[in-house]
Enzyme design. Structure first.
Site, short mmCIF file in Angstrom:
data_model
loop_
_atom_site.label_atom_id
_atom_site.label_comp_id
_atom_site.label_asym_id
_atom_site.label_seq_id
_atom_site.Cartn_x
_atom_site.Cartn_y
_atom_site.Cartn_z
N VAL A 259 0.81 -1.22 0.00
CA VAL A 259 0.00 0.00 0.00
C VAL A 259 0.84 1.27 0.00
O VAL A 259 0.31 2.37 0.07
CB VAL A 259 -0.95 0.03 1.23
CG1 VAL A 259 -1.97 -1.10 1.13
CG2 VAL A 259 -0.18 -0.07 2.54
N GLU B 146 2.73 2.88 -2.20
CA GLU B 146 2.92 3.78 -3.33
C GLU B 146 1.65 4.02 -4.14
O GLU B 146 1.50 5.06 -4.79
CB GLU B 146 4.03 3.23 -4.24
CG GLU B 146 5.36 3.28 -3.51
CD GLU B 146 6.47 2.47 -4.17
OE1 GLU B 146 7.19 3.05 -4.98
OE2 GLU B 146 6.61 1.28 -3.86
#
Lengths: 350, 165, 748
Positions: free
Chosen positions: C711, C713
């Site tokens: 989670v 980027e």
């Protein structure tokens, strides 16, 4: 940072006699210490004036004018209830500048004397006539957010202060003491335009010290219709692309007197006296304000021929006048001087 | 130059010799007084990571020359908790996840404590956002920071009322 | 992969819980020790002088002035720099770039180190570096995308080809009944973690200890060992906390090597911390790009082609090609797809990975082009995306390991209130007269795994120690990895001691690519499972155990009890089993890695849908994002609280990309003129209003045993386009350069 002598005088007399060429007065330090770190300023001696007695008061004088000691902190002044009620656009301008931390430290006199934020001035490796007379001006080839009024081939820098914009509109005066004694300088005259000598960035003579600012009693008459508007690249904690202080005295539905000054457009706050005159006796409405702003900014031009900043300054002036005409809000908005002054409701979220 | 400063740091009076006028409060704390909780993010007053309280007011320690501070009372992040018991702002930051990497956090928390003491923002989120805008968080934990400051403000106000009653 | 079934039973007591950060108290009390907080005895301070031009040679430095300054103990220049054992042009590990360590007097970019000054105090060293006042023979700098000829280099980004083509692109163009052909420009952006890069280096004979914030501890140790000609085991590195990384702290940088060299030369510990200004130089950045998108649709609004080419900047001495056009490979169904990359060599520091490398820039252009295509087709942008929804990965034809993107669109649209959005721009004005616009974008980010190792030790008292050199740079590894470890051991979180952040621990791999939780988590899970397996063997073989003889049924561990699978009535506390076995700790180990066959079989991505509302003052053109809803499908969520923070942070990075970040070069010298946080804007608190991040349920049996995607980027990816599209919707103006500025709207 270059080594320097640190001097902490106890009285104004001591301070004045401690001054010597190459010395710098230290108030809050938020500008001077920063520039000493970049190397743009390299004083041999730093004279800490923050302990000088009697310079931290906000007083109402018998004639109704307000006298603000040089060492009053920006936050203190902005949050002074009486002051903010009498001069709301000054308080709003103060609160739109810098951050809470910086406002707690920065002094009012220091704010008046702050240097340009032109990045080429701040960086000693850059060519800058203001910092190093005759060196040249790197900003000219990359103007960005430069002056559109009163600039010269030697310098296109702007004055970054928010505070001084309403001060100039309200005809504030600085009380100055130097080796020759006391004198007064209009805040409007504190920063000379660059001409061919941009290094002369203050009207103060060497060794002179600002002891106080004075706002005339007359300036109180605008309290009901006075706003500061500041256009920024982010919602807070940013210097202005353009700003305007607008104040109206409205009597019987007509503008009895108007005041208007622009910020971030020149090396000093730019008072628009002609615009003020154009509005006198007329009904306040958006069309008038647009017309006034158009007329006055006809004399603006930008070093790179770009029009956007002139458009922005014109729109900012017109909008600030409209906001002033709508009336000073009872409380300074949550986002001071922002076009997004009105709360955005969003019940799901904070 | 040789100068002796008397400072009260986190409640303890200290006499501090200073041999260099260039030392900022930030570097004094971090490099000379073994108080590295206060962080350096920009060293130029542009990020707020170094925020401490001087005589109760939040300021950027990076732009404050130590030599100017004789007699001052300094509170840093190390001095905020009461022993094992966290300050309400500290607990609120944990509960609302008002940080990620934690580097700007000491400055955020000291700034929040200063903001609450200033009494201008109350629990209005928009005023909190504006009041906390001198503290940059690159992880961008702003949502949690705003909630934390709002929550702590309310809790402290309640506690004050209880004390008064 | 085989144990996914039993996992669903075993997991959940810790994983999935929104526990607060385990390092929370340390971080709010100032006791979390970042690298530059260390202060060993007899410490010296190093400060390096930077080049203030981008191209040329240093002809003179005033070393005498620097040496004469009180407190200076060493001035290191190319003339007297002690030899290094390794070649600075070599790349000793996968995460390496060519470094500048005073090889010669050449200036290759502004911000490059040109000398190192060491002093007894920070103040002395800082002034010593300033006094050097370098003089130059300057050449005209090349800093813009048009300042040099384009070239092609393999690979783009990390190991992808420069050109990827699927289907018949020319036929796709020919089949189009409507098309768009647009160019988007993205600016050079700098990571600017709040903690600047820093090192405290201390030698003990030929052993080196580093306090250094690293996203890749083991690789950093190997690099340092290489440059100093010592065995890797002689280097230890402590990195318990990183003050943000975002990709910039994966690569060893020249200034670190210089500080270590100074420490060895002077035989005293040396601290070096970059100034904020120096964060715009040798630490990598997101390279500027110019991308051309040519999309075509048929009369059913089905995409016949996505033709995405990109030109990006790199340095004159190394190659990092921002893989932006590859963002078009995995997302929308199209008759043909083409992604091509080229680059120009400029007088800048080498770019590198910065949060969502490739995808952030590529998606910015793609999502705007999709919006333009939808506009041309007269179709709602969300509907247009649904019409071109890919059921298999278009670039490869592989099935997705999981893809709950439809659910993201559905929930996002509902939560945001997308229905009823006017198709035409400039239709909505709020009560304050602000132009109001709604835009959306799709997010996609791959879920790679690297390699990690972990160990777990069950202690006789029933508590456990788990170890891996994992990295917490704010994403919450201290917490989420401990949750995984605790579940793998069947223990409550408070019975697990978690050690991470030190190179002496088993290699925790790299914190990058949004793959750290998946990779290090898998290693921890394997290590814990190994312990439980051994514990089961002990119990099954022990006649005194109630579990005796039930080894064939299998065991599960829960709450410190080992129990027979499917028969909770037969159980025994861990401590009892161990006590009878002699009271010695039980140690297990594990690896986290994705088997190549699993990687080959499926396309693996996280997905999301982002909706944005932007308000724009019609004459002042100041903009404010007033609402943003991001809905993401990212596999199993270990800690919803930290995940929400990661996603929100990513979305705010999208806001920053869309509206703020841009490094600007001085045309005369090539220096970055806004290399500070007053000039290089990132969002402040007041810019963040009405943000919401939601995750949808997604089971993924293929990505790894834990079903974890990542989670870190993805939040950035769809957000840039969503904001730009909302600005168009508010104003009717398409600004095809990022960041979108007030002056762009005034001029358009």
């Amino acid at each position: 940072m270059k080594l320097f002598d640190f001097i902490q005088p106890a009285t104004i007399d001591e301070a004045l006699s401690a001054w010597r060429p190459g010395a710098a007065w230290l108030g809050g330090g938020t500008n001077l210490v920063d520039l000493m770190k970049t190397g743009a300023m390299q004083p041999d001696a730093v004279i800490d004036i923050t302990r000088l007695p009697g310079l931290d008061r906000i007083e109402t004088l018998p004639d109704g004018s307000t006298r603000i000691g040089a060492l009053v902190r920006n936050a203190t002044l902005a949050h002074d209830r009486d002051f903010a009620a009498a001069y709301p656009m000054v308080a709003e301008a103060l609160l739109s500048g810098a951050s809470g931390q910086l406002r707690n430290v920065a002094t009012v006199a220091g704010n008046l004397l702050q240097k340009t934020r032109c990045p080429f001035f701040q960086e000693p490796a850059a060519l800058c006539n203001r910092r190093d007379p005759g060196a040249g001006c790197d900003a000219m080839a990359a103007p960005g957010n430069s002056a559109i009024l009163g600039w010269s081939d030697a310098c296109i820098a702007t004055n970054p202060s928010d505070f001084t914009v309403p001060l100039v509109a309200l005809e504030a005066v600085a009380e100055v003491r130097g080796p020759q004694g006391m004198r007064e300088i209009a805040v409007a005259d504190l920063q000379p335009l660059p001409g061919s000598t941009p290094e002369r960035d203050t009207a103060l003579e060497p060794g002179e010290l600002i002891l106080a600012l004075r706002l005339p009693a007359r300036a109180r008459s605008f309290a009901a219709h006075a706003r500061y508007l500041k256009v920024r690249e982010r919602t807070s904690f940013a210097f202005a692309l353009a700003s305007a202080a607008a104040a109206l005295r409205i009597e019987g539905g007509l503008i009895a007197e108007a005041r208007l000054a622009l910020g971030a457009v020149a090396a000093k706050p730019w008072r628009l006296a002609e615009a003020e005159a154009m509005m006198t006796g007329k009904a306040p409405d958006a069309a008038l304000f647009a017309e006034v702003a158009e007329a006055v900014l006809a004399m603006a031009n930008s070093p790179d021929g770009q029009k956007w900043k002139i458009d922005l300054a014109r729109n900012t002036a017109a909008r600030a006048l409209s906001m002033a005409a709508a009336g000073t809000p009872a409380r300074i908005p949550a986002l001071p001087a922002s076009p997004f002054g009105t709360r955005i409701e969003d019940p799901q979220h904070v | 130059m040789s100068l002796s400063l008397s400072l009260t740091i986190n409640g303890a009076a200290r006499d501090i010799p200073l041999d260099d006028p260039r030392v900022t409060l930030l570097d004094l704390l971090r490099e000379r007084l073994a108080l590295p909780g206060t962080k350096k993010g920009c060293d130029r007053g542009q990020c707020g990571a170094c925020t401490v309280l001087i005589d109760g007011h939040r300021v950027n320690a990076c732009l404050t020359l130590a030599a100017t501070l004789d007699g001052a009372k300094i509170t840093t992040i190390e001095g905020l908790a009461d022993g094992e018991s966290l300050h309400p702002v500290q607990s609120a930051f944990i509960e609302h996840d008002g940080f990620q990497c934690g580097y700007c956090t000491p400055g955020q928390i000291m700034s929040a404590v200063g903001l609450i003491a200033e009494g201008q923002a109350g629990d209005d989120p928009e005023r909190i956002r504006e009041g906390m805008s001198g503290n940059i968080c690159r992880c961008s934990a702003y949502h949690g920071i705003t909630l934390a400051v709002q929550d702590a403000t309310r809790r402290m106000a309640t506690a004050e009322k209880d004390d008064a009653a | 992969m085989s144990d996914t079934i039993s996992l669903s039973r075993r997991f959940g007591s810790n994983s999935g819980q929104p526990v607060t950060r385990r390092d929370g108290i340390a971080k709010v009390t100032g006791s979390a020790t970042f690298s530059a907080d260390n202060h060993p005895d007899s410490l010296l301070y190093a400060v390096y002088a930077t080049a203030t031009i981008a191209r040329g040679r240093v002809t003179r430095m005033d070393t005498a002035a620097a040496e004469a300054h009180p407190g200076i103990v060493l001035v290191m220049t190319p003339q007297n720099r002690p030899p290094l054992q390794g070649n600075p042009d070599d790349k000793p590990t996968f995460f390496s770039q060519r470094i500048e360590v005073l090889q010669d007097d050449t200036v290759r970019y502004a911000g490059q180190p040109v000398a190192l000054v060491v002093g007894e105090t920070l103040e002395a060293a800082t002034e010593g570096a300033r006094l050097l006042n370098p003089q130059y023979a300057m050449e005209k700098p090349r800093t813009g995308l048009d300042d040099a000829a384009a070239y092609t280099f393999e690979p783009a980004g990390f190991g992808t080809p420069a050109n990827t083509v699927h289907g018949d692109v020319e036929a796709g163009h020919a089949a189009a009944t409507a098309s768009v052909d647009v160019s988007y420009t993205t600016s050079a952006m700098y990571h600017n973690a709040m903690e600047t890069h820093a090192v405290v280096a201390k030698w003990n004979g030929d052993k080196l200890h580093l306090e250094l914030p690293s996203q890749a501890l083991t690789m950093t140790c190997h690099s340092m060992a290489y440059f100093f000609g010592i065995p890797p085991e002689n280097v230890t590195l402590s990195s318990p906390y990183l003050g943000g990384g975002f990709g910039s702290k994966a690569f060893p940088i020249g200034p670190y090597v210089l500080a270590v060299l100074a420490a060895r030369t002077l035989d005293r510990p040396v601290k070096l911390a970059l100034s904020r200004n120096q964060m715009f130089g040798p630490v990598g950045h997101r390279g500027a790009t110019r991308q051309r998108l040519r999309l075509g649709i048929d009369d059913q609004a089905a995409l016949t082609v996505i033709d995405h080419s990109g030109l990006s900047e790199t340095s004159t001495f190394d190659d990092f090609i921002e893989p932006a056009p590859n963002a078009s490979q995995g997302l929308y169904k199209a008759g043909a797809l083409r992604s091509t990359h080229s680059a120009v060599r400029l007088d800048i520091g080498t770019p590198g990975p910065m949060r969502a490398p490739g995808e952030a820039s590529g998606s910015a252009a793609l999502e705007c082009a999709m919006d333009e295509m939808a506009e041309k087709a007269g179709i709602d942008p969300l509907e247009f995306r649904l019409l071109n929804y890919a059921e298999i990965e278009p670039g490869t034809g592989k099935p997705y390991s999981s893809k709950a993107l439809r659910e993201c669109y559905r929930q996002g649209a509902e939560r945001f209130g997308w229905a009823g959005r006017p198709l035409q721009p400039r239709q909505m004005v709020d009560g304050d007269g602000m132009l109001t616009g709604w835009g959306m974008g799709t997010a996609l980010f791959p879920c790679p795994m690297f390699m990690a190792e972990a160990e777990a030790t069950l202690r006789p008292d029933g508590t456990a120690l788990v170890e891996t050199s994992a990295v917490d740079m704010g994403q919450g590894a201290w917490t989420s990895l401990a949750q995984i470890a605790a579940d793998s051991l069947g223990l409550p979180l408070d019975k697990v001691e978690f050690r991470a952040g030190h190179s002496s621990l088993p290699d925790g791999g790299v914190a990058g690519g949004s793959g750290h939780t998946a990779t290090a988590g898998s290693a921890l899970h394997a290590a814990g499972s190994d312990v439980i397996r051994q514990l089961g063997e002990l119990a099954a073989a022990d006649p005194a155990s109630p579990l005796h003889g039930s080894g064939n049924a299998g065991f599960v561990a829960r709450d410190g009890l080992l129990m027979v699978e499917g028969d909770d009535s037969r159980s025994e506390p861990f401590a009892d089993i161990l006590a009878r076995a002699g009271g010695v700790p039980l140690k297990g180990s594990g690896r986290g890695v994705r088997p190549p066959e699993a990687a080959e079989a499926h396309a693996m991505h996280s997905h999301g849908a982002v909706f944005a509302e932007v308000k724009v003052d019609s004459v002042l053109c100041q903009m404010r994002v007033t609402r943003m809803v991001g809905v993401f499908a990212a596999g199993r969520i270990i800690n919803p609280r930290l995940t929400e923070s990661q996603l929100l942070g990513g979305m705010i990075w999208g806001l920053s990309f869309a509206l703020h970040e841009e490094a600007r070069h001085d045309p005369r010298t090539g220096r970055i003129v806004n290399a500070d946080l007053a000039g290089y804007h990132v969002p402040v608190n007041a810019d963040v209003h009405g943000f919401e991040a939601i995750t949808v349920h997604e089971d993924d049996p293929h990505v790894n045993a834990l079903g974890i995607k990542g989670v870190g980027e993805i939040g950035t990816v769809g957000s840039v386009g969503a904001i730009a599209n909302a600005i168009w919707h508010a104003t009717g103006k398409r600004i095809r350069r990022f960041p979108i500025r007030i002056e762009d709207l005034l001029t358009a």
